[in-house]
Write a protein that holds these residues in place. Structure first.
Motif, PDB file in Angstrom:
ATOM      1  N   ARG A  94       5.295   8.011 -13.026  1.00 15.04           N
ATOM      2  CA  ARG A  94       4.434   6.894 -12.644  1.00 15.04           C
ATOM      3  C   ARG A  94       4.308   5.878 -13.776  1.00 15.04           C
ATOM      4  O   ARG A  94       4.379   4.668 -13.551  1.00 15.04           O
ATOM      5  N   GLU A 115       0.830  -1.205   0.000  1.00 11.44           N
ATOM      6  CA  GLU A 115       0.000   0.000   0.000  1.00 11.44           C
ATOM      7  C   GLU A 115       0.864   1.254   0.000  1.00 11.44           C
ATOM      8  O   GLU A 115       0.531   2.258  -0.645  1.00 11.44           O
ATOM      9  N   ARG A 157       0.868  -8.769  -4.968  1.00  9.02           N
ATOM     10  CA  ARG A 157      -0.410  -8.711  -4.256  1.00  9.02           C
ATOM     11  C   ARG A 157      -1.130 -10.059  -4.326  1.00  9.02           C
ATOM     12  O   ARG A 157      -1.673 -10.552  -3.337  1.00  9.02           O
ATOM     13  N   GLU A 159       2.141   1.772  -3.476  1.00  7.74           N
ATOM     14  CA  GLU A 159       1.089   2.297  -4.336  1.00  7.74           C
ATOM     15  C   GLU A 159       0.816   3.773  -4.033  1.00  7.74           C
ATOM     16  O   GLU A 159       0.510   4.560  -4.935  1.00  7.74           O
ATOM     17  N   ARG A 160       0.922   4.160  -2.762  1.00  2.22           N
ATOM     18  CA  ARG A 160       0.729   5.560  -2.383  1.00  2.22           C
ATOM     19  C   ARG A 160       1.818   6.439  -3.015  1.00  2.22           C
ATOM     20  O   ARG A 160       1.540   7.515  -3.539  1.00  2.22           O
ATOM     21  N   LEU A 201       3.519   5.789  -5.689  1.00  2.00           N
ATOM     22  CA  LEU A 201       3.279   5.845  -7.129  1.00  2.00           C
ATOM     23  C   LEU A 201       2.234   6.904  -7.468  1.00  2.00           C
ATOM     24  O   LEU A 201       2.369   7.643  -8.450  1.00  2.00           O
ATOM     25  N   LEU A 260       5.443   2.026 -13.586  1.00  6.34           N
ATOM     26  CA  LEU A 260       4.458   0.965 -13.818  1.00  6.34           C
ATOM     27  C   LEU A 260       4.898   0.040 -14.945  1.00  6.34           C
ATOM     28  O   LEU A 260       4.619  -1.158 -14.910  1.00  6.34           O
ATOM     29  N   LEU A 291       4.168  -5.929  -9.171  1.00 10.94           N
ATOM     30  CA  LEU A 291       3.299  -5.501  -8.069  1.00 10.94           C
ATOM     31  C   LEU A 291       2.006  -6.301  -8.050  1.00 10.94           C
ATOM     32  O   LEU A 291       1.518  -6.705  -6.984  1.00 10.94           O
ATOM     33  N   ASP A 292       1.449  -6.543  -9.249  1.00  8.16           N
ATOM     34  CA  ASP A 292       0.222  -7.346  -9.333  1.00  8.16           C
ATOM     35  C   ASP A 292       0.457  -8.760  -8.832  1.00  8.16           C
ATOM     36  O   ASP A 292      -0.366  -9.320  -8.092  1.00  8.16           O
TER      37      ASP A 292
END
Length: 284
Positions: A240, A226, A255, A229-230, A232, A244, A251-252
């Motif tokens: 960004r 998290e 998770r 992601e914040r 990013l 990505l 990252l996917d």
């Protein structure tokens, strides 16, 4: 006409039966020693024109140079390029593919492996070899596990290339608490490089990871995700998008790993360069 068609049908059926008998006979005659001897003989012939080669992928470079054991049997010693704090260095490290074509490793496998027969996996009919423990065969590869229960190696019947490896292992997550973890490694997209077959894609599938994490570790991992992601979200659109492109898929998968306990990722070779005269200093 009827006789002709019946004759053709009979001959076709007879040919099919003969092929089945031949394949069954070869399978029955196959032994661990014969399989590994043939695997190495094929490998030895394939590297005749290669003295060294460099594999380049998204993580950097892996270097390989032909060497020989005390019996004069060839294999490739290897090292991997590592960048830390802007400093590039090399470290001795063997890939799975090279480990499994090393004559010393194959000799050891003959003493501990069991031939299980032929199975179809990932679209290939393959000879299946089962090993209960690789600890004394490849110590560096097994150090991440506390107990190796079973390892299966899949060599395709046509070219005897290593296509798949399955690992059933146990990891002690805390004192007295043991969890099972399963790993599948698929070697795909073999290409001919100066006569040698190299798998350009290696897929790793690991299941049971969630069970090896405590509730606190899982919560900490989710918080870290998290936070990433914040950060990013706070970046400029250009930065960004760049991040990505580099980290989005990872990252996917990260998770998904935390939530489901399953991780799948691939390592893809971008280029292979052959016979550049690599220095022995890279392998010290």
């Amino acid at each position: 006409m009827t006789r002709f068609h019946l004759g053709k049908a009979f001959l076709s059926h007879l040919s099919f039966v003969i092929i089945l008998l031949v394949v069954s006979n070869l399978s029955a005659q196959m032994t661990v020693e014969r399989l590994f001897d043939t695997v190495y003989q094929n490998f030895q012939k394939s590297i005749h024109n290669i003295d060294d080669y460099t594999v380049i992928n998204e993580l950097g470079a892996n270097y390989y140079k032909k060497s020989a054991d005390d019996k004069g049997r060839h294999y490739f010693k290897s090292s991997v390029e590592i960048e830390e704090h802007g400093i590039i260095s090399t470290e001795n490290e063997s890939s799975l593919n090279d480990i499994m074509y090393n004559p010393v490793v194959l000799d050891k496998l003959k003493n501990v492996a069991i031939y299980e027969g032929i199975r179809t996996a990932d679209g290939f009919r393959s000879h299946v070899i089962r090993v209960h423990d690789l600890t004394d065969v490849i110590p560096d590869y097994t150090e991440d596990y506390d107990v190796i229960k079973t390892i299966r190696l899949f060599y395709d019947t046509e070219d005897l290339l290593l296509r798949r490896m399955e690992v059933e292992a146990e990891v002690e997550v805390e004192e007295g608490v043991v969890r099972e973890i399963n790993q599948v490694i698929k070697l795909q997209d073999y290409r001919n490089v100066n006569g040698m077959k190299i798998a350009y894609e290696t897929v790793y599938i690991i299941e049971g990871i969630a069970d090896t994490m405590s509730a606190e570790e899982r919560e900490e991992a989710l918080k870290g995700l998290e936070e990433m992601e914040r950060r990013l979200a706070e970046m400029s659109e250009e930065d960004r998008e760049m991040m990505l492109r580099m980290l989005g898929p990872q990252l996917d998968e990260y998770r998904k790993m935390i939530e489901t306990g399953r991780l799948e990722f691939s390592s893809v070779i971008e280029e292979v360069v052959v016979n550049t005269g690599l220095s022995d200093d890279l392998f010290d």
